[in-house]
Enzyme design. Structure first.
Site, mmCIF file in Angstrom:
data_model
loop_
_atom_site.group_PDB
_atom_site.id
_atom_site.type_symbol
_atom_site.label_atom_id
_atom_site.label_comp_id
_atom_site.label_asym_id
_atom_site.label_seq_id
_atom_site.Cartn_x
_atom_site.Cartn_y
_atom_site.Cartn_z
ATOM 1 N N GLU A 1 -3.275 -5.067 -2.315
ATOM 2 C CA GLU A 1 -3.904 -5.795 -3.384
ATOM 3 C C GLU A 1 -3.907 -5.204 -4.912
ATOM 4 O O GLU A 1 -3.521 -5.808 -5.823
ATOM 5 C CB GLU A 1 -5.177 -6.318 -2.956
ATOM 6 C CG GLU A 1 -5.231 -7.038 -1.702
ATOM 7 C CD GLU A 1 -5.389 -6.085 -0.356
ATOM 8 O OE1 GLU A 1 -4.750 -4.935 -0.341
ATOM 9 O OE2 GLU A 1 -6.000 -6.228 0.653
ATOM 10 N N GLU B 1 0.287 5.511 0.503
ATOM 11 C CA GLU B 1 -0.722 6.616 1.016
ATOM 12 C C GLU B 1 -0.278 7.953 0.282
ATOM 13 O O GLU B 1 0.672 8.069 -0.264
ATOM 14 C CB GLU B 1 -0.517 6.709 2.546
ATOM 15 C CG GLU B 1 -1.161 5.242 3.176
ATOM 16 C CD GLU B 1 -1.260 5.233 4.556
ATOM 17 O OE1 GLU B 1 -0.710 6.024 5.413
ATOM 18 O OE2 GLU B 1 -1.871 4.164 5.182
ATOM 19 N N CYS C 1 -4.186 0.386 -2.122
ATOM 20 C CA CYS C 1 -4.146 -0.684 -1.398
ATOM 21 C C CYS C 1 -3.121 -1.770 -2.006
ATOM 22 O O CYS C 1 -2.783 -1.556 -3.252
ATOM 23 C CB CYS C 1 -5.614 -1.528 -1.127
ATOM 24 S SG CYS C 1 -6.648 -0.690 -0.088
ATOM 25 N N ASN D 1 0.830 -1.121 -0.015
ATOM 26 C CA ASN D 1 -0.018 0.071 0.081
ATOM 27 C C ASN D 1 0.883 1.301 -0.081
ATOM 28 O O ASN D 1 1.880 1.166 0.276
ATOM 29 C CB ASN D 1 -1.080 -0.029 1.127
ATOM 30 C CG ASN D 1 -0.210 -0.097 2.497
ATOM 31 O OD1 ASN D 1 0.732 -0.717 2.625
ATOM 32 N ND2 ASN D 1 -0.902 0.388 3.545
ATOM 33 N N CYS E 1 -10.178 -5.462 1.523
ATOM 34 C CA CYS E 1 -11.330 -4.491 1.695
ATOM 35 C C CYS E 1 -12.245 -4.624 0.493
ATOM 36 O O CYS E 1 -11.767 -5.469 -0.230
ATOM 37 C CB CYS E 1 -10.684 -3.005 1.639
ATOM 38 S SG CYS E 1 -10.569 -2.496 0.145
ATOM 39 N N CYS F 1 -11.076 -3.854 -3.012
ATOM 40 C CA CYS F 1 -10.172 -4.768 -3.616
ATOM 41 C C CYS F 1 -10.845 -6.100 -4.046
ATOM 42 O O CYS F 1 -10.401 -6.974 -4.896
ATOM 43 C CB CYS F 1 -8.972 -5.019 -2.535
ATOM 44 S SG CYS F 1 -7.861 -3.618 -2.458
HETATM 45 N N1 THU Z 1 -5.165 -1.358 3.025
HETATM 46 C C1 THU Z 1 -4.664 -2.307 2.050
HETATM 47 O O1 THU Z 1 -3.731 -2.067 1.565
HETATM 48 N N2 THU Z 1 -5.410 -3.285 1.622
HETATM 49 C C2 THU Z 1 -6.687 -3.613 2.333
HETATM 50 O O2 THU Z 1 -7.245 -4.381 1.821
HETATM 51 C C3 THU Z 1 -7.273 -2.568 3.307
HETATM 52 C C4 THU Z 1 -6.279 -1.385 3.753
HETATM 53 C C5 THU Z 1 -4.291 -0.078 3.440
HETATM 54 C C6 THU Z 1 -4.864 1.237 3.065
HETATM 55 C C7 THU Z 1 -4.472 1.997 3.949
HETATM 56 O O3 THU Z 1 -2.682 2.504 3.550
HETATM 57 C C8 THU Z 1 -4.130 1.223 5.272
HETATM 58 O O4 THU Z 1 -4.301 -0.161 4.797
HETATM 59 C C9 THU Z 1 -5.214 1.459 6.562
HETATM 60 O O5 THU Z 1 -6.425 1.555 5.945
#
Ligand code: THU
Length: 127
Positions: free
Chosen positions: A55, A44, A53, A42, A86, A89
């Site tokens: 995935e 940000e 994310c 991930n 999530c 994804c």
């Molecule tokens: N995140 C993911 O990388 N994958 C997911 O399926 C859920 C959330 C990341 C997004 C963000 O950078 C951090 O987790 C907190 O939400």
């Protein structure tokens, strides 16, 4: 590739996550039907909603390389055991499955956990 190794790869790539705002690292590693491996973490952004994310980062790399069918994806976070994808994804993954579905691999208490994407995300949106 063995699913344990796939999860190890996810663990490795989670170290590259750019998580300045949440401090929640995630790594994902997928294998395509043709046996190719793609990883993602991930990353940000100051504009929070632009976060990508792990995935979807891995899926993007597979698609850019010409792949279209995902067989399995392992997801790892050092901050959460059994780190599941999530909703967004799940929808994105569902686009790239065939009749065999996609195995979703996470870290359990003693061993890996393997679930079918269909179990996590039944009846997704399809045009
Ligand atoms: N995140 C993911 O990388 N994958 C997911 O399926 C859920 C959330 C990341 C997004 C963000 O950078 C951090 O987790 C907190 O939400």
């Amino acid at each position: 590739m063995d699913y344990h190794k796939l999860l190890e790869n996810a663990k490795e790539v989670s170290k590259n996550a750019y998580v300045k705002y949440s401090n929640f690292e995630v790594g994902a590693c997928l294998i395509t039907k043709s046996g190719k491996i793609y990883s993602g973490c991930n990353f940000e952004n100051s504009s929070y909603g632009l976060t990508i994310c792990a995935e979807r980062n891995a899926v993007g790399s597979a698609i850019a390389d010409g792949e279209r069918i995902i067989s399995a994806i392992a997801i790892y976070s050092p901050k959460k055991r059994d780190c599941l994808p999530c909703g967004a994804c799940r929808q994105v993954l569902s686009e790239f499955q065939d009749e065999n579905g996609i195995d979703v691999i996470t870290e359990g208490d003693n061993d890996i956990i393997v679930r079918k994407l269909d179990e996590l995300f039944p009846q997704g949106f399809i045009l």
